[in-house]
Design an enzyme around this catalytic site. Structure first.
Site, PDB file in Angstrom:
ATOM      1  CG  ASP A 183      71.369  35.909 -34.378  1.00 43.68           C
ATOM      2  OD1 ASP A 183      71.144  35.050 -33.513  1.00 43.68           O
ATOM      3  OD2 ASP A 183      70.495  36.332 -35.154  1.00 43.68           O
ATOM      4  CG  ASP A 224      64.321  33.427 -33.533  1.00 42.76           C
ATOM      5  OD1 ASP A 224      65.010  34.009 -32.680  1.00 42.76           O
ATOM      6  OD2 ASP A 224      64.780  32.995 -34.611  1.00 42.76           O
TER       7      ASP A 224
END
Length: 351
Positions: A30, A90
């Site tokens: 990430d 996202d």
């Protein structure tokens, strides 16, 4: 890293060795708390390349999934160091709701990826990026929301279908212990999954986008092995559309004979009994899906088409998906000899 929390930044070799010792197969790396190591493609590439080198040094094949939300245009450099890379902020379990937290309207110069990005927003982001993916390295449109309750059946079918034909990784984001039969039927459609897994690895391209009431109608086309073609017609509008799909549009980049040829047509979201297939149809291995437990399978044979896929009905937020299998010899000069002369060009066949 954030003080008090574990992270791999500057500890890539140690962590990669531990992942290998744990027999990890997949690493999603990430972008949180990156200590400002972003802002240019070179900075981001160097940071993510460190983990790539560390994983490779372990000797264990670990799929490396980069998740930097599309910052610094990873599609331009990640294919040499990663197996997939996120292209956007996202995802959110909504079909086309606008959310200020996903502020960018296009992806190529997006400065703040955000989050709460609707399905149709991410599809628009992915439209120009298909050319950057290929076998072993793919654009990642984020995990699937199918079954989480924020969309209708047709919207989830569109979500699953478009992720598949755009060659995004299909990562389930629903509760596997509490899944409806409807959700299970979507995520186990082998005909759609086979398109996603096709060895050519070529993402579908958007051929056109036309305004309709409350949204737009979009035609997407992708090239598959065995000279098959996947065709998707997506309706983001609020009214049912009755239309036909032009084969000339499907093969707008193809040769004259590809636009004049006849094709076997399979509807990848229609079920049919395994025993009802036309015995005269010679199907390639990728033509239809494997049978389900009830003996039926997705990929219903709809007959032979030439010129148009006629009488197409697309409901609001629905996507129709077909596979076309070329009938060799249906156009003069397009027989077995022509088939053997087809050459692969880039990530598609020169049809």
């Amino acid at each position: 890293m954030r003080e008090g929390f574990f992270g791999s930044l500057d500890y890539e070799e140690i962590d990669a060795k531990q992942y290998a010792a744990w027999k990890v197969d997949y690493l999603k790396y990430d972008n949180c708390y990156n200590e400002g190591r972003s802002g240019t493609p070179q900075i981001s590439q160097q940071r993510y390349a460190a983990m790539s080198k560390a994983l490779n040094a372990t000797g264990r094949p670990i799929l490396y999934s980069m998740c930097n939300w599309g910052e610094d245009q990873p599609w331009n450099w990640a294919n040499t160091i990663a197996n997939s890379w996120r292209i956007s902020g996202d995802i959110h379990d909504s079909f086309k709701r606008f959310d200020e937290r996903c502020p960018c309207t296009q992806v190529l110069d997006c400065k703040f990826a955000g989050y709460h990005c609707a399905v149709t927003r991410i599809i628009d982001f992915a439209a120009p990026l298909g050319q950057k993916g290929g076998p072993g390295h793919f654009n990642d449109l984020d995990m699937l929301e199918v079954g989480n309750g924020g969309m209708t059946y047709d919207e989830y079918v569109t979500h699953f279908s478009m992720w598949a034909i755009l060659k995004s990784p299909l990562i389930l984001g629903n509760d596997l212990n509490d899944m409806s039969d409807e959700t299970f039927s979507i995520i186990t459609n082998e005909a759609i999954i086979s398109v996603n897994k096709d060895s050519m690895g070529s993402a579908a391209n958007r051929i056109w986008k036309k305004e309709v009431a409350g949204g737009d109608l979009q035609l997407w086309v992708g090239w598959l092995t065995n000279w098959d073609t996947v065709v998707a017609l997506m309706n983001t509008g609020e009214e049912t559309i009755k239309t036909s799909v032009s084969i000339a549009d499907v093969f707008t980049d193809g040769s004259d004979w590809s636009r004049r040829a006849a094709y076997y047509l399979y509807d990848l979201w229609k079920l049919e009994d395994n025993v009802n297939l036309d015995a005269n149809v010679t199907m390639t291995p990728s033509a239809v899906s494997v049978p389900r437990k009830d003996g039926k399978r997705y990929g219903k044979y709809e007959g032979i088409v030439r010129g148009h896929i006629k009488d197409v009905v697309v409901k609001p937020h629905q996507t129709r998906v077909w596979k076309l299998g070329v009938i060799w010899g249906s156009v003069d000069g397009q027989g077995e000899e022509a088939q053997t002369k087809l050459k692969r060009r880039s990530s598609r066949y020169d049809l």
